[in-house]
Design an enzyme around this catalytic site. Structure first.
Site, PDB file in Angstrom:
ATOM      1  N   LYS A 172       2.081  -3.935   6.449  1.00  0.00           N
ATOM      2  CA  LYS A 172       2.494  -3.947   5.038  1.00  0.00           C
ATOM      3  C   LYS A 172       4.011  -3.769   4.936  1.00  0.00           C
ATOM      4  O   LYS A 172       4.691  -4.464   4.179  1.00  0.00           O
ATOM      5  CB  LYS A 172       1.781  -2.835   4.254  1.00  0.00           C
ATOM      6  CG  LYS A 172       0.296  -3.019   4.141  1.00  0.00           C
ATOM      7  CD  LYS A 172      -0.036  -4.236   3.302  1.00  0.00           C
ATOM      8  CE  LYS A 172      -1.503  -4.584   3.340  1.00  0.00           C
ATOM      9  NZ  LYS A 172      -1.801  -5.882   2.742  1.00  0.00           N
ATOM     10  N   TYR A 184      -1.811  -1.053  10.749  1.00  0.00           N
ATOM     11  CA  TYR A 184      -2.111  -1.642   9.430  1.00  0.00           C
ATOM     12  C   TYR A 184      -0.947  -1.372   8.462  1.00  0.00           C
ATOM     13  O   TYR A 184      -0.430  -2.292   7.814  1.00  0.00           O
ATOM     14  CB  TYR A 184      -3.405  -1.057   8.863  1.00  0.00           C
ATOM     15  CG  TYR A 184      -3.553  -1.289   7.375  1.00  0.00           C
ATOM     16  CD1 TYR A 184      -3.783  -2.566   6.882  1.00  0.00           C
ATOM     17  CD2 TYR A 184      -3.427  -0.236   6.454  1.00  0.00           C
ATOM     18  CE1 TYR A 184      -3.891  -2.794   5.508  1.00  0.00           C
ATOM     19  CE2 TYR A 184      -3.530  -0.452   5.091  1.00  0.00           C
ATOM     20  CZ  TYR A 184      -3.756  -1.732   4.624  1.00  0.00           C
ATOM     21  OH  TYR A 184      -3.850  -1.945   3.267  1.00  0.00           O
ATOM     22  N   SER A 203       0.837  -1.205   0.000  1.00  0.00           N
ATOM     23  CA  SER A 203       0.000   0.000   0.000  1.00  0.00           C
ATOM     24  C   SER A 203       0.868   1.250   0.000  1.00  0.00           C
ATOM     25  O   SER A 203       1.987   1.257   0.539  1.00  0.00           O
ATOM     26  CB  SER A 203      -0.855  -0.011   1.270  1.00  0.00           C
ATOM     27  OG  SER A 203      -1.434   1.243   1.484  1.00  0.00           O
TER      28      SER A 203
END
Ligand code: NAD
Ligand code: UD1
Length: 332
Positions: free
Chosen positions: A152, A148, A124
């Site tokens: 990644k 989050y 992302s």
């Protein structure tokens, strides 16, 4: 080529499944249905005319994973499965780290055991520091600011380390910018549970009266109209980026990292005004305070993906808005 799609019934996975089937790939889909529905299997059949093999399996269930790999004979994996709600990740970091990171390690162990040496991973733009100045190139500074985003970042590092250790293993890490829109059939799209956090699903729900009005988070940013600027990419274009990556994976060694974005920034008001233009003035909005953690302006440099993968987006903001609207209409 036979490809396993983890999280393949989700928003991006399902659109990628369609593109792969339509381009002659054989696919299996696995998903634990945490954020998707088994109905999507039937929708994929309606769109492509092909029955998709679906495994209802959790990445954390090693026995079921092992069995699937022992029978699957996969050439490559596209790894979409993961939890993705930024706010929830700050409340439940352990759940995010376990699901996303332990889940990926389980996947890599199965790939190692069954000699599956190609992975494409859904990363992302949130791995980038918001101190970078757009357009963001792949070598921009990394500094994810929530659990989050850190999952990644850590998974990217794990994949790089594994590529170093196993010289047969190849990885393409794709850093998505802001996917919106839906398949032209209106059968698959983004359907988040509860009140959406992201801009487009919020807009479509206001358009159909499920939510009263959009709150625009701040109009005092240093951007042309003061509202936040992002790189919105049509999910079908994004899906095709995975095809481009698969087609190149045999032409290099180790890992490669690519942004998937359009290279254009649109403000929140650009999106609202375009949506209202193509879908009939349905979205009222009010300006409220900035959302904590939001950057002013984020958009991709798409050059590397263009030069090395031949990847170029084709769909404009109007089409992104209209297809999002049509999907919401079908799913009222
Ligand atoms: P999504 O939630 O629609 O799809 C993810 C799928 O993974 C869901 O169907 C979910 O049920 C499944 N899943 C989650 N944990 C699992 C587990 N332990 N085992 C098996 N299945 C599991 O999300 P999406 O928008 O399609 O995103 C796909 C990937 O792309 C995610 O990894 C996400 O973090 C990443 N990503 C998404 C965006 C975005 O804006 N949508 C942006 C950047 C990156
Ligand atoms: C968010 C996440 C990011 C994640 C991405 C895709 C945060 C801080 N970032 O990015 O980690 O990768 O989603 O899932 O949550 N906006 C409004 N009103 C709304 C919703 C959004 O004005 O109701 C604005 C935002 O301030 C932003 C733009 O719309 O300027 C896009 O927001 P959003 O869709 O949430 O995406 P990102 O913030 O880019």
């Amino acid at each position: 080529m036979k490809v396993l799609l983890t999280g393949g019934l989700g928003y991006i996975g399902s659109h990628t499944a369609v593109e792969l089937i339509e381009n002659g790939f054989e696919i299996d889909v696995m998903d634990n249905l945490y954020n998707s529905s088994e109905d999507v299997v039937e929708k994929l059949k309606q769109i492509t005319g092909k029955q998709v093999k679906f495994h209802k399996i959790d990445l954390l269930d090693m026995d079921s994973m092992d069995k699937m790999f022992s029978e699957g004979k996969y050439d490559a994996v596209i790894h979409f499965a993961g939890l993705k709600a930024v706010g929830e990740s700050t409340q439940k970091p352990l759940m995010y780290y376990e699901n996303n990171i332990t889940g990926t390690i389980n996947l890599l162990k199965c790939m190692e055991k069954y000699n599956v040496n190609n992975i494409i991973f859904s990363s992302s733009a949130c791995v980038y520091s918001d101190k970078n100045v757009a357009p963001f190139t792949e070598d921009a500074i990394l500094n994810p600011i929530n659990p989050y985003g850190r999952t990644k970042y850590f998974i990217e590092e794990i994949i790089k380390d594994y590529c170093f250790a196993n010289k047969n293993f190849k990885a393409v890490i794709l850093r998505y910018f802001n996917p919106i829109g839906a398949h032209e059939s209106g059968l698959i799209g983004e359907n988040p549970n509860g009140i959406p956090n992201n801009l487009m699903p919020y807009i479509t729900r206001v358009a159909f009266g499920k939510l009263k009005e959009l709150s625009v988070f701040g109009n005092d940013y240093d951007t042309p109209d003061g509202t936040g600027v992002r790189d919105y990419i049509h999910v079908v274009d994004l899906a095709r980026g995975h095809l481009a990556a698969l087609n190149k994976i045999n032409s290099f060694e180790g890992y490669k990292i690519y942004n998937l974005g359009t290279g254009h920034g649109y403000s929140v008001l650009d999106v609202v005004n375009t949506f209202n233009k193509v879908c009939g003035n349905k979205v009222k909005y009010k300006i409220v305070d900035r959302r904590p953690g939001d950057a002013a302006c984020v958009f991709a440099s798409p050059e590397k993906a263009l030069n090395e993968l031949g990847f170029k987006t084709t769909k404009e903001l109007e089409e992104m808005c209209l297809s999002s609207y049509n999907f919401e209409k079908n799913n009222k």
